[in-house]
Enzyme design. Structure first.
Site, PDB file in Angstrom:
ATOM      1  CG  ASP A  26      -3.922  43.339  11.077  1.00  0.00           C
ATOM      2  OD1 ASP A  26      -3.626  43.717  12.094  1.00  0.00           O
ATOM      3  OD2 ASP A  26      -4.097  42.400  10.830  1.00  0.00           O
ATOM      4  CD  GLU A  79      -4.069  40.630  16.588  1.00  0.00           C
ATOM      5  OE1 GLU A  79      -4.149  39.943  17.666  1.00  0.00           O
ATOM      6  OE2 GLU A  79      -4.926  40.714  15.829  1.00  0.00           O
TER       7      GLU A  79
END
Ligand SMILES: [Zn+2]
Length: 380
Positions: A80, A142
């Protein structure tokens, strides 16, 4: 040298949006990028396992495995990115743009692009000759809750000997960092006219008691030190307070937030116990009026086990001494698999979470060589 294929992979990876945000309007599923990576690694002969991450908005982890048996190496990264500042980029964040020795784009540096480095490193390696397993892990979320790495760690599916997380560290091995936990205190009093304090319960007065107790915890935590950090102590910071309606009303409600940055070796539970112990007398004095909660899931502190001397190996392969960092990563979760873990990757944290994020292409050859070096040392 930057190969055509490497550029193509980078372009593909950057073109697939995978923004994580607590705000549901900005948050995106990472399934498309996970599927793209799965296809690339599958073509190299990896076995692919894609898993939905519980408690997320349609987010997935991917574990790619080649070889079998005990130990081996895990190369990990998050799939991400953070959201981007609309209007502050000089080019499309999702269209890879090369200007001289730089690739610009969202996630070039932090850190989807790392998977293109891995692909480049593996391209011409005889993977069928590996004697120990090589794992590639792409995690979800994350940048927000670290739910992907948290879930992966809880599964304990694999137990590699060593793990490298390719966050941008300028190829310097990071072997420890502090944790980060954020808390919120809510106080419910009872509002009333300020002319008669007896007609209400003043939430701000309760907060005053709570703050006194928290400052004592701050002093206690400050005794804990690790001199390898530029700020050696465990810190507690009072960050935000909000409450009340006006000067002529008894304050009926207030809340405040604060954070704690535990040192490696300190457990989150231990800090929470200290906080709750300190707040208990306030709760006794003012029953059912004060609650403490996590603002969001904590990121634990991280310290590399170094059971198999990964630090020495990384220092030898990179030429840099291992350092502590002052930002949190997924490392404590990967570390919890029981492997020696380092954060070590191309690019600089200075370019992360910025408009016009870029990766300097001078990192390409050293990173590809470094990854091959690790694979040869650990999996052959
Ligand atoms: Zn990152």
């Amino acid at each position: 040298m930057v190969h055509k294929k490497f550029t193509q992979w980078y372009q593909d990876i950057i073109a697939i949006p995978s923004i994580s945000a607590f705000d549901a309007h900005l948050d995106q599923s990472n399934l498309a990028i996970i599927e793209y990576l799965a296809e690339r690694f599958q073509q190299l002969g990896f076995h692919i396992d894609i898993q939905p991450v519980p408690g997320t908005r349609h987010k997935f982890n991917m574990l790619a495995t080649v070889g079998s048996g005990e130990g081996g190496l895990l190369l990990a990264g998050h799939s991400d990115t953070v959201p981007f500042d609309e209007g502050r980029w000089n080019s499309d964040p999702f269209a890879l743009k090369q200007v001289e020795q730089r690739f610009y784009g969202l996630g070039t540096c932090d850190m989807k692009g790392f998977f293109a480095f891995i692909l480049a490193a593996l391209e011409e390696m005889p993977l069928h000759k590996l004697r120990k397993p090589l794992y590639i892990l792409a995690t979800a979320d994350e940048e927000t809750s670290m739910a992907g790495a948290r879930f992966f760690a809880s599964q304990q599916k694999v137990k590699p000997q060593m793990a490298i997380i390719g966050e941008p560290t300028e190829l310097k091995p990071i072997y420890k960092h502090k944790g980060h936990m954020a808390h919120r205190i809510d106080i419910v009093g009872q509002a009333g006219h300020s002319s008669d304090p007896a007609r209400g319960v003043n939430a701000m007065e309760i907060l005053h008691d709570a703050l006194g107790q928290l400052l004592q915890v701050k002093d206690q935590l400050r005794q804990r030190k690790d001199d390898s950090f530029s700020v050696p102590e465990c810190t507690l910071n009072l960050g935000h307070v909000h409450g009340g309606d006006g000067e002529n009303r008894i304050c009926g409600h207030c809340h405040m937030t604060f954070d704690v940055r535990p040192l490696p070796g300190m457990q989150d539970d231990e800090v929470v116990a200290l906080l709750d112990e300190a707040l208990a007398p306030v709760q006794q004095k003012w029953p059912n009026r004060l609650t403490r909660d996590f603002l969001y899931p904590s990121a634990p502190a991280f310290g590399c086990n170094n059971e198999y001397q990964i630090i020495e190996l990384a220092e030898r392969l990179t030429g840099f001494s291992a350092e502590p960092a002052n930002y949190a990563t997924e490392a404590p979760f990967i570390n919890a698999l029981g492997c020696d873990t380092l954060v070590l990757g191309p690019g600089s944290i200075k370019q992360a979470h910025q408009p016009d994020e870029f990766i300097d292409l001078h990192y390409v050859d050293p990173t590809v060589n470094l990854l091959r070096g690790f694979i040869q040392q650990i999996c052959h």
